[in-house]
Design a protein around this motif. Structure first.
Motif, PDB file in Angstrom:
ATOM      1  N   LEU A  70       0.799  -1.111   0.167  1.00 34.23           N
ATOM      2  CA  LEU A  70      -0.328   0.401   0.108  1.00 34.23           C
ATOM      3  C   LEU A  70       1.367   1.272  -0.223  1.00 34.23           C
ATOM      4  O   LEU A  70       0.508   2.209  -0.532  1.00 34.23           O
ATOM      5  CB  LEU A  70      -0.770   0.078   1.546  1.00 34.23           C
ATOM      6  N   GLY A  71       2.062   1.278   0.583  1.00 28.00           N
ATOM      7  CA  GLY A  71       2.696   2.388   0.668  1.00 28.00           C
ATOM      8  C   GLY A  71       3.561   2.921  -0.093  1.00 28.00           C
ATOM      9  O   GLY A  71       4.146   3.697  -0.963  1.00 28.00           O
ATOM     10  N   GLY A  72       3.930   1.375  -1.292  1.00 30.66           N
ATOM     11  CA  GLY A  72       4.874   1.905  -2.772  1.00 30.66           C
ATOM     12  C   GLY A  72       3.742   2.336  -3.495  1.00 30.66           C
ATOM     13  O   GLY A  72       4.018   3.184  -4.524  1.00 30.66           O
ATOM     14  N   ASN A  73       2.496   1.886  -3.282  1.00 28.91           N
ATOM     15  CA  ASN A  73       1.668   2.507  -4.362  1.00 28.91           C
ATOM     16  C   ASN A  73       1.660   4.388  -3.933  1.00 28.91           C
ATOM     17  O   ASN A  73       1.156   4.945  -4.990  1.00 28.91           O
ATOM     18  CB  ASN A  73       0.012   1.280  -4.190  1.00 28.91           C
ATOM     19  N   LEU A  74       1.893   4.281  -2.996  1.00 27.13           N
ATOM     20  CA  LEU A  74       1.107   5.723  -2.982  1.00 27.13           C
ATOM     21  C   LEU A  74       2.280   6.347  -3.241  1.00 27.13           C
ATOM     22  O   LEU A  74       2.775   7.496  -3.792  1.00 27.13           O
ATOM     23  CB  LEU A  74       1.668   6.001  -1.280  1.00 27.13           C
ATOM     24  N   CYS A  75       3.229   6.027  -2.681  1.00 27.66           N
ATOM     25  CA  CYS A  75       4.696   6.594  -3.148  1.00 27.66           C
ATOM     26  C   CYS A  75       5.445   6.717  -4.707  1.00 27.66           C
ATOM     27  O   CYS A  75       5.931   7.078  -5.090  1.00 27.66           O
ATOM     28  CB  CYS A  75       6.220   6.244  -2.591  1.00 27.66           C
ATOM     29  N   ASN A  76       4.766   5.557  -5.057  1.00 28.08           N
ATOM     30  CA  ASN A  76       5.147   5.364  -7.051  1.00 28.08           C
ATOM     31  C   ASN A  76       4.044   7.117  -7.617  1.00 28.08           C
ATOM     32  O   ASN A  76       4.398   7.497  -8.395  1.00 28.08           O
ATOM     33  CB  ASN A  76       4.742   4.382  -7.098  1.00 28.08           C
ATOM     34  N   ALA A  77       3.245   7.782  -6.790  1.00 27.92           N
ATOM     35  CA  ALA A  77       2.428   8.918  -6.649  1.00 27.92           C
ATOM     36  C   ALA A  77       2.456   8.798  -8.487  1.00 27.92           C
ATOM     37  O   ALA A  77       2.140  10.025  -8.900  1.00 27.92           O
ATOM     38  CB  ALA A  77       3.415  10.395  -6.487  1.00 27.92           C
ATOM     39  N   SER A  78       1.740   7.778  -8.724  1.00 29.03           N
ATOM     40  CA  SER A  78       0.935   7.345 -10.325  1.00 29.03           C
ATOM     41  C   SER A  78      -0.106   8.835 -10.262  1.00 29.03           C
ATOM     42  O   SER A  78      -0.968   8.452  -9.190  1.00 29.03           O
ATOM     43  CB  SER A  78       0.593   6.402 -10.210  1.00 29.03           C
ATOM     44  N   PRO A  79      -0.468   9.354 -10.965  1.00 27.69           N
ATOM     45  CA  PRO A  79      -2.148  10.217 -11.112  1.00 27.69           C
ATOM     46  C   PRO A  79      -3.133   8.950 -10.608  1.00 27.69           C
ATOM     47  O   PRO A  79      -4.697   9.697 -10.405  1.00 27.69           O
ATOM     48  CB  PRO A  79      -2.295  11.188 -11.900  1.00 27.69           C
ATOM     49  N   GLY A  80      -2.074   7.509 -11.164  1.00 25.45           N
ATOM     50  CA  GLY A  80      -4.303   7.070 -11.447  1.00 25.45           C
ATOM     51  C   GLY A  80      -4.423   5.637 -10.553  1.00 25.45           C
ATOM     52  O   GLY A  80      -4.560   4.646 -10.837  1.00 25.45           O
ATOM     53  N   ALA A  81      -3.111   5.932  -9.102  1.00 26.73           N
ATOM     54  CA  ALA A  81      -2.587   4.718  -8.275  1.00 26.73           C
ATOM     55  C   ALA A  81      -4.374   4.957  -7.829  1.00 26.73           C
ATOM     56  O   ALA A  81      -5.245   5.350  -7.558  1.00 26.73           O
ATOM     57  CB  ALA A  81      -2.250   5.232  -7.135  1.00 26.73           C
ATOM     58  N   ASP A  82      -4.551   3.483  -8.096  1.00 29.71           N
ATOM     59  CA  ASP A  82      -5.876   1.918  -7.595  1.00 29.71           C
ATOM     60  C   ASP A  82      -6.428   2.541  -6.240  1.00 29.71           C
ATOM     61  O   ASP A  82      -7.464   3.322  -5.787  1.00 29.71           O
ATOM     62  CB  ASP A  82      -5.809   1.138  -7.549  1.00 29.71           C
ATOM     63  N   ALA A  83      -5.252   2.639  -5.107  1.00 30.00           N
ATOM     64  CA  ALA A  83      -5.630   2.899  -3.715  1.00 30.00           C
ATOM     65  C   ALA A  83      -5.770   5.082  -3.503  1.00 30.00           C
ATOM     66  O   ALA A  83      -6.257   4.819  -2.494  1.00 30.00           O
ATOM     67  CB  ALA A  83      -4.912   2.490  -2.758  1.00 30.00           C
ATOM     68  N   ALA A  84      -5.448   5.481  -4.084  1.00 28.51           N
ATOM     69  CA  ALA A  84      -5.299   6.584  -3.417  1.00 28.51           C
ATOM     70  C   ALA A  84      -6.928   7.535  -3.240  1.00 28.51           C
ATOM     71  O   ALA A  84      -7.440   8.069  -2.461  1.00 28.51           O
ATOM     72  CB  ALA A  84      -4.492   7.793  -4.591  1.00 28.51           C
ATOM     73  N   PRO A  85      -7.508   6.767  -4.424  1.00 29.52           N
ATOM     74  CA  PRO A  85      -9.405   8.181  -4.389  1.00 29.52           C
ATOM     75  C   PRO A  85      -9.864   7.394  -2.899  1.00 29.52           C
ATOM     76  O   PRO A  85     -10.570   8.182  -2.380  1.00 29.52           O
ATOM     77  CB  PRO A  85     -10.127   7.414  -5.653  1.00 29.52           C
ATOM     78  N   PRO A  86     -10.055   6.271  -2.856  1.00 32.66           N
ATOM     79  CA  PRO A  86     -10.493   6.207  -0.865  1.00 32.66           C
ATOM     80  C   PRO A  86      -9.955   6.341  -0.543  1.00 32.66           C
ATOM     81  O   PRO A  86     -10.164   6.683   0.457  1.00 32.66           O
ATOM     82  CB  PRO A  86     -10.408   4.359  -1.930  1.00 32.66           C
ATOM     83  N   LEU A  87      -8.601   6.333  -0.113  1.00 37.13           N
ATOM     84  CA  LEU A  87      -7.639   6.323   1.207  1.00 37.13           C
ATOM     85  C   LEU A  87      -8.411   8.330   1.444  1.00 37.13           C
ATOM     86  O   LEU A  87      -8.195   9.019   2.119  1.00 37.13           O
ATOM     87  CB  LEU A  87      -6.593   5.907   1.071  1.00 37.13           C
ATOM     88  N   LEU A  88      -7.630   8.549   0.131  1.00 38.72           N
ATOM     89  CA  LEU A  88      -8.579  10.244  -0.129  1.00 38.72           C
ATOM     90  C   LEU A  88     -10.316  10.188  -0.005  1.00 38.72           C
ATOM     91  O   LEU A  88     -10.232  11.571   1.515  1.00 38.72           O
ATOM     92  CB  LEU A  88      -8.679  10.609  -1.163  1.00 38.72           C
ATOM     93  N   VAL A  89     -11.606   9.963   0.196  1.00 40.62           N
ATOM     94  CA  VAL A  89     -12.502  10.164   1.259  1.00 40.62           C
ATOM     95  C   VAL A  89     -12.717   9.403   2.015  1.00 40.62           C
ATOM     96  O   VAL A  89     -13.536  10.337   2.921  1.00 40.62           O
ATOM     97  CB  VAL A  89     -13.643   9.728  -0.137  1.00 40.62           C
ATOM     98  N   TYR A  90     -11.596   8.800   2.643  1.00 43.09           N
ATOM     99  CA  TYR A  90     -11.183   8.175   3.767  1.00 43.09           C
ATOM    100  C   TYR A  90     -10.838   9.275   5.196  1.00 43.09           C
ATOM    101  O   TYR A  90     -10.454   8.876   6.079  1.00 43.09           O
ATOM    102  CB  TYR A  90     -11.875   6.890   3.882  1.00 43.09           C
ATOM    103  N   ASP A  91     -10.637  10.374   3.860  1.00 44.02           N
ATOM    104  CA  ASP A  91      -9.144  11.035   5.178  1.00 44.02           C
ATOM    105  C   ASP A  91      -8.363  11.143   5.438  1.00 44.02           C
ATOM    106  O   ASP A  91      -7.962  10.887   6.963  1.00 44.02           O
ATOM    107  CB  ASP A  91     -10.677  11.771   6.347  1.00 44.02           C
ATOM    108  N   ALA A  92      -7.600  10.090   4.142  1.00 44.66           N
ATOM    109  CA  ALA A  92      -6.146   9.012   5.154  1.00 44.66           C
ATOM    110  C   ALA A  92      -5.280   9.873   5.672  1.00 44.66           C
ATOM    111  O   ALA A  92      -4.646  10.977   4.729  1.00 44.66           O
ATOM    112  CB  ALA A  92      -5.875   7.935   4.340  1.00 44.66           C
TER     113      ALA A  92
END
Lengths: 286, 160
Positions: free
Chosen positions: A107-129
């Motif tokens: 999960l950390g890798g998906n975020l740190c790679n910082a692709s604009p299309g990172a799959d985990a990012a939109p859900p984490l943004l709506v959960y105020d991660a």
């Protein structure tokens, strides 16, 4: 394409190696970075593996849900506390790469790679991660929204590591969903969206919308989500929201899609997401 | 930078001194001579290089060999039954035409083995989902899915 490879056992050791090794990169699952290295898009002098750093593993369901940054996507999918409280995050894992990739990727890798299309990012943004970052001087916390700076760029300072992803507890009639569209399986998303609403007596009292692959960073749609607050999830509101989103995104044309199609698709996916949330049972999450 | 990496490979202990930047795939093929595992894309997309590390399917083309240290690695060469017979998954792929040119087959088989270990009685949809990361450019997937289903039935029929 030769590099050193370090396998520290503790976070302190990892941070010390990073400080002492110019040109080193941290690596977790390697499913992004190893590809970049093979394509010669990255040429680190050394890799510092985070797989064996005990502090970065595990999921702890305390006051906040704490997901260690090196938790693999397969581990995340199997975690009951995530499924129960954060279903949009689970939804985003299903189309994520392949089983082989999910067994390695973190999960950390998906975020740190910082692709604009990172799959985990939109859900984490709506959960105020919130993400927890640490260097030799200490730890700091940052809203995930602030963490993304640009395509492939994050707020991580040199020598700093993401140690955990923190999610606030769920309370009330909160409903959330993740939807994505891609050309074929295994492809990165053409557009992805996540939506969260908290309902009270038929009216939305809190809303979060986020979209992936439509801006330089995974983007929380602050203006658009504001249109939901104080309104019922009726057709008129949903139509207004799905139209408004186009003004808040800045998609590009690339091999996967035109900018126009991405703009259109964002509205369609948001409408479908909100219709799903409207249909959700009064209590609990979708 | 060179380092000794030691792991179980198909039930036998191996130890090799390797350049640390090499992948598990490289070392399996070029150092250990286990040629069953194939390199397709080298980017983790095609699954031809799938092996099991501690029973989890991974793409060995992206797997740093150093991370195999202390693990148990299974490749297609490790699937033979004790008497030298083919395993049920291999048998089913042969019988049901799940292989044509054969290049994707070892990876397909390893992904299938991982699936059946976790889910002995998978539906067609579950099989297709589990094989998302394995590309075949010859047969299409119908016979591959049938092969996995047949393997599941073969394995369920066997006495435990």
């Amino acid at each position: 394409m030769s590099y050193d490879y370090h396998r520290p056992r503790s976070l302190a050791e990892a941070l010390d190696i990073a400080a002492a090794t110019p040109g080193a990169r941290f690596v977790a699952g390697g499913t992004d970075l190893m590809v970049q290295i093979h394509k010669r898009a990255a040429a680190p002098a050394a890799l510092i593996s985070l797989r064996h750093v005990a502090e970065l593993g595990g999921i702890d369901n305390g006051a906040r849900l704490r997901i260690g940054s090196s938790v693999t996507l397969t581990e995340l999918q199997a975690e009951p506390a995530v499924a129960a409280g954060y279903p949009a995050l689970i939804d985003s894992m299903r189309p994520f790469g392949s089983r082989q990739i999910r067994n390695m990727a973190t999960l950390g890798g998906n975020l740190c790679n910082a692709s604009p299309g990172a799959d985990a990012a939109p859900p984490l943004l709506v959960y105020d991660a919130v993400v927890e970052l640490r260097d030799r001087a200490g730890a700091r916390e940052m809203a995930l929204e602030e963490f993304f700076v640009g395509p492939g760029e994050t707020a991580l300072a040199p020598g700093e590591v993401m140690t955990a992803i923190l999610l606030p507890p769920r309370a009330g009639d909160v409903r959330s969903v993740y939807l994505r569209k891609a050309r074929v399986k295994m492809d990165v998303a053409t557009v992805s969206v996540a939506a969260l609403v908290e309902m009270e007596e038929g009216s939305c009292v809190r809303a979060r919308l986020a979209a992936g692959a439509v801006a330089p960073v995974p983007k929380r749609l602050r203006d658009t989500e504001g249109l939901l607050v104080g309104s019922p999830l009726d057709d008129a509101t949903i139509a207004r929201v799905s139209t408004a989103a186009a003004d808040e995104i800045s998609p590009i044309t690339d091999v996967r899609s035109t900018a126009d199609y991405r703009r259109h698709l964002t509205g369609v996916l948001l409408r479908r997401a909100l219709e799903r949330l409207r249909a959700a049972p009064g209590e609990g999450v979708l | 930078m060179r380092e000794e990496v030691a792991f179980r490979l198909n039930g036998h202990d191996v130890a090799v001194e390797v350049d640390v930047h090499r992948t598990l795939l490289d070392v399996l093929r070029d150092v250990l001579g286990e040629m069953g595992t194939k390199e397709g894309c080298g980017e983790g997309e095609c699954g031809a290089c799938t092996v099991l590390v501690d029973d989890a399917a991974v793409v060995s083309c992206l797997y740093p060999v150093c991370e195999a240290d202390g693990t148990s690695v299974t490749t297609v060469e490790g699937l033979f039954e004790p008497g030298g017979e083919l395993s049920p998954v291999q048998t089913a792929y042969l019988e049901f035409g799940g292989t044509q040119c054969g290049f994707c087959t070892p990876g397909m088989i390893m992904a299938s083995v991982a699936l059946l270990a976790e889910n002995p009685d998978p539906s067609e949809e579950e099989i297709r989902y589990a094989l998302t990361g394995n590309l075949c450019r010859c047969t299409g997937y119908v016979q591959i899915v049938e092969s996995v289903r047949a393997a599941a039935e073969l394995m369920m029929e066997r006495p435990a």
